[in-house]
Design an enzyme around this catalytic site. Structure first.
Site, mmCIF file in Angstrom:
data_model
loop_
_atom_site.group_PDB
_atom_site.id
_atom_site.type_symbol
_atom_site.label_atom_id
_atom_site.label_comp_id
_atom_site.label_asym_id
_atom_site.label_seq_id
_atom_site.Cartn_x
_atom_site.Cartn_y
_atom_site.Cartn_z
ATOM 1 N N GLU A 288 47.807 -45.951 9.761
ATOM 2 C CA GLU A 288 46.385 -46.155 10.032
ATOM 3 C C GLU A 288 46.221 -47.066 11.252
ATOM 4 O OE1 GLU A 288 43.841 -44.626 8.078
ATOM 5 O OE2 GLU A 288 45.712 -43.607 7.672
ATOM 6 N N GLY B 294 52.470 -41.799 14.816
ATOM 7 C CA GLY B 294 51.089 -41.420 14.483
ATOM 8 C C GLY B 294 50.832 -41.304 12.991
ATOM 9 N N GLY C 71 50.212 -37.038 9.912
ATOM 10 C CA GLY C 71 50.599 -36.377 11.160
ATOM 11 C C GLY C 71 49.517 -35.406 11.603
ATOM 12 N N LYS D 67 42.890 -42.804 -1.633
ATOM 13 C CA LYS D 67 43.239 -41.428 -2.019
ATOM 14 C C LYS D 67 43.275 -41.282 -3.540
ATOM 15 C CE LYS D 67 45.968 -41.003 2.199
ATOM 16 N NZ LYS D 67 47.297 -41.250 2.772
ATOM 17 N N LYS E 227 39.182 -40.967 4.195
ATOM 18 C CA LYS E 227 39.312 -41.290 2.756
ATOM 19 C C LYS E 227 38.553 -42.541 2.372
ATOM 20 C CE LYS E 227 43.011 -42.181 5.237
ATOM 21 N NZ LYS E 227 44.115 -41.584 5.914
ATOM 22 N N THR F 86 44.394 -38.639 16.538
ATOM 23 C CA THR F 86 45.479 -37.810 16.001
ATOM 24 C C THR F 86 44.924 -36.584 15.262
ATOM 25 O OG1 THR F 86 46.811 -39.791 15.721
ATOM 26 C CG2 THR F 86 47.509 -37.863 14.484
ATOM 27 N N VAL G 252 43.066 -36.639 1.552
ATOM 28 C CA VAL G 252 44.086 -36.994 0.551
ATOM 29 C C VAL G 252 45.367 -36.199 0.792
ATOM 30 C CG1 VAL G 252 44.623 -37.093 -1.911
ATOM 31 C CG2 VAL G 252 42.272 -37.470 -1.149
ATOM 32 N N GLU H 183 39.300 -32.199 2.137
ATOM 33 C CA GLU H 183 40.685 -31.902 1.737
ATOM 34 C C GLU H 183 41.689 -32.766 2.497
ATOM 35 O OE1 GLU H 183 41.997 -29.317 -0.679
ATOM 36 O OE2 GLU H 183 43.385 -30.966 -0.340
HETATM 37 N N1 HSE Z 1 48.282 -43.566 7.190
HETATM 38 C C1 HSE Z 1 48.268 -42.471 6.298
HETATM 39 C C2 HSE Z 1 49.641 -42.307 5.682
HETATM 40 C C3 HSE Z 1 47.859 -41.222 7.028
HETATM 41 O O1 HSE Z 1 50.582 -42.898 6.185
HETATM 42 O O2 HSE Z 1 49.769 -41.619 4.689
HETATM 43 C C4 HSE Z 1 47.413 -40.119 6.159
HETATM 44 O O3 HSE Z 1 46.353 -40.493 5.343
#
Ligand code: HSE
Length: 442
Positions: free
Chosen positions: A193, A190, A305, A208, A108, A18, A135, A132
């Site tokens: 994780e 998407g 995304g 994060k 992260k 992604t 997070v 960057e």
């Molecule tokens: N799986 C994470 C979320 C993706 O849903 O925030 C971005 O880090």
């Protein structure tokens, strides 16, 4: 710093999922505009991905399945790691840094858990390790904390930092949808994780928060000391009861500087419907940061995304291109914002935090039950702010209690005693409640 690229900045991308795919597309779509910003054309010359066939991306010189080939490619100036996880990502990043290449990662977990080691390798080699995109997806919160707010002592920050979790809670609240059904949709879009338990059990948010807390307070990365609770135990009833009381349940990452140490914790939280974070819905993320000079500031936007996350990856590419254009020999901004960390600032254990609490107790609808519960709370010096008895569900009646500010250790003792009462069935739901006034740290 690798200064071989005189007329372009040459990138290698490891991982074409992604984020990697979104990065490639964004660089292609906005390349001309970006060159005007940097003064330096940017080209992707190598891509490695698990099932990539050589030659399958005709406009890219080197394609294959081996990320180490990218990390060792003498023509690559910057390696973009979007593989995720530790193996092989850690070794790929280490190899690239050791080879004198800048590295940009969206990983992260890698930064939160092994970032200390990688940052020191980057420093030894005078290269940039940028993250960057690790997070809050497209929100430039690392830059905000590390650069824009660098004049402040940060008192606290609180944020919705997992898009999947926020999407699930928002859909459950707005449409009374089932948890599993919404999670499936988040995966299809998407957002989630590879292992969605990272999202729903709070691990992704804790990664994060660990990174933000380090930058905010100038402390080492300490993922192992971050308190983690996910959203899998939040029930639709609790969302409804909280709403009736004027609160929204959000999964928050909270970091706060106190005299006794720092709190770094991730958990479902009741916040007032008037709080700015309460209206942040769907996959959006938002972070409130309170600094001692600026007061409270809010950052919000898409937290996951392909395009949103690529926006942050490419912003890091642009920083490096600007360094190159300026002919700078070594990075001037420390990766975590501080040249020297505060040492020995303890991370408080969760039993030692103070909060207000929402409790939901299922009890028999009998005379004396409420009196027993109140007397246990009183004995533990816990003051009640509100009590509501809801309509009975079968033979049990849900009792919802909001407490005043109390020490978590004291509340644990009271909950254990209440759960022992004969007329109380099931375990008690406990959700922390935060006000986030302009409370100051020290
Ligand atoms: N799986 C994470 C979320 C993706 O849903 O925030 C971005 O880090």
């Amino acid at each position: 710093m690798n200064s071989s690229a005189a007329n372009s900045l040459k990138l290698g991308i490891c991982g074409l999922g992604t984020v990697g795919g979104g990065t490639l597309a964004l660089l292609e779509n906005n390349g001309a505009e970006i060159s005007l910003r940097t003064g330096l054309p940017i080209e992707v010359i190598a891509v490695a991905s698990r099932s990539l066939q050589p030659g399958s991306l005709p406009h890219i010189a080197n394609t294959g399945t081996d990320p180490f080939a990218v990390a060792n490619d003498p023509d690559v100036d910057v390696v973009i790691e979007t593989i995720g996880g530790f193996d092989p990502a850690f070794e790929v990043v280490k190899q690239a840094l050791s080879n004198g290449k800048h590295v940009i990662t969206a990983n992260k977990a890698l930064i939160a858990e092994r970032g200390g080691e990688l940052i020191s390798i980057a420093a030894t080699n005078n290269v940039i390790l940028a993250f960057e995109s690790a997070v809050a997806g497209g929100i430039p919160i690392i830059k905000a904390l590390r650069e824009g707010l660098a004049a402040n002592k940060i008192n606290w920050l609180a944020g919705i930092i997992n898009g999947t979790g926020n999407f699930i809670l928002s859909e459950m609240a707005a449409k009374q949808r089932q948890f599993v059904d919404v999670l499936l949709e988040a995966q299809e879009l998407g957002y989630a994780e590879a292992d969605p338990t990272f999202d729903v059990e709070g691990i992704d948010a804790a990664h994060k928060l660990t990174i933000m807390a380090s930058i905010a307070f100038g402390i080492p990365l300490q993922f192992e000391k971050t308190y983690i609770e996910g959203i899998s135990q939040v029930s639709p009833e609790d969302i409804i009861y909280a709403k009736e009381l004027g609160y929204t349940i959000k999964h928050l990452g909270i970091a706060r500087l106190l005299e006794a140490g720092v709190e770094i914790r991730v958990h479902p939280t009741l916040i007032s419907n008037k709080n700015l974070l309460a209206s942040v819905n769907g996959v959006s993320n938002a972070i409130l940061v309170n600094g001692n000079a600026v007061g409270s500031t809010l950052y919000s936007g898409p937290g996951a995304g392909a395009e949103a996350t690529a926006s942050s990856v490419v912003a890091d590419v642009i920083d490096i291109a600007r360094y190159q254009t300026a002919g700078m020999e070594k990075p001037v901004i420390p990766a975590l914002g501080y040249l020297k960390h505060h040492e020995n600032v303890p991370v408080l254990k969760i039993e030692n935090i103070r909060s207000e609490y929402y409790l939901r107790i299922f009890a028999k609808d009998k005379v004396g039950v409420m009196a027993n519960i109140s007397s246990i709370l009183q004995r533990h010096e816990i003051s009640i702010e509100a009590v509501i008895q809801k309509e009975a569900i079968s033979e049990n009646v849900p009792i919802v209690i909001l407490t005043h500010n109390t020490l978590e250790k004291q509340l644990n003792g009271a909950i254990a005693e209440i759960e022992q009462l004969d007329d109380v069935s099931e375990s008690i739901a406990r959700i922390r409640l935060e006000a986030f006034d302009d409370e100051g740290g020290s």
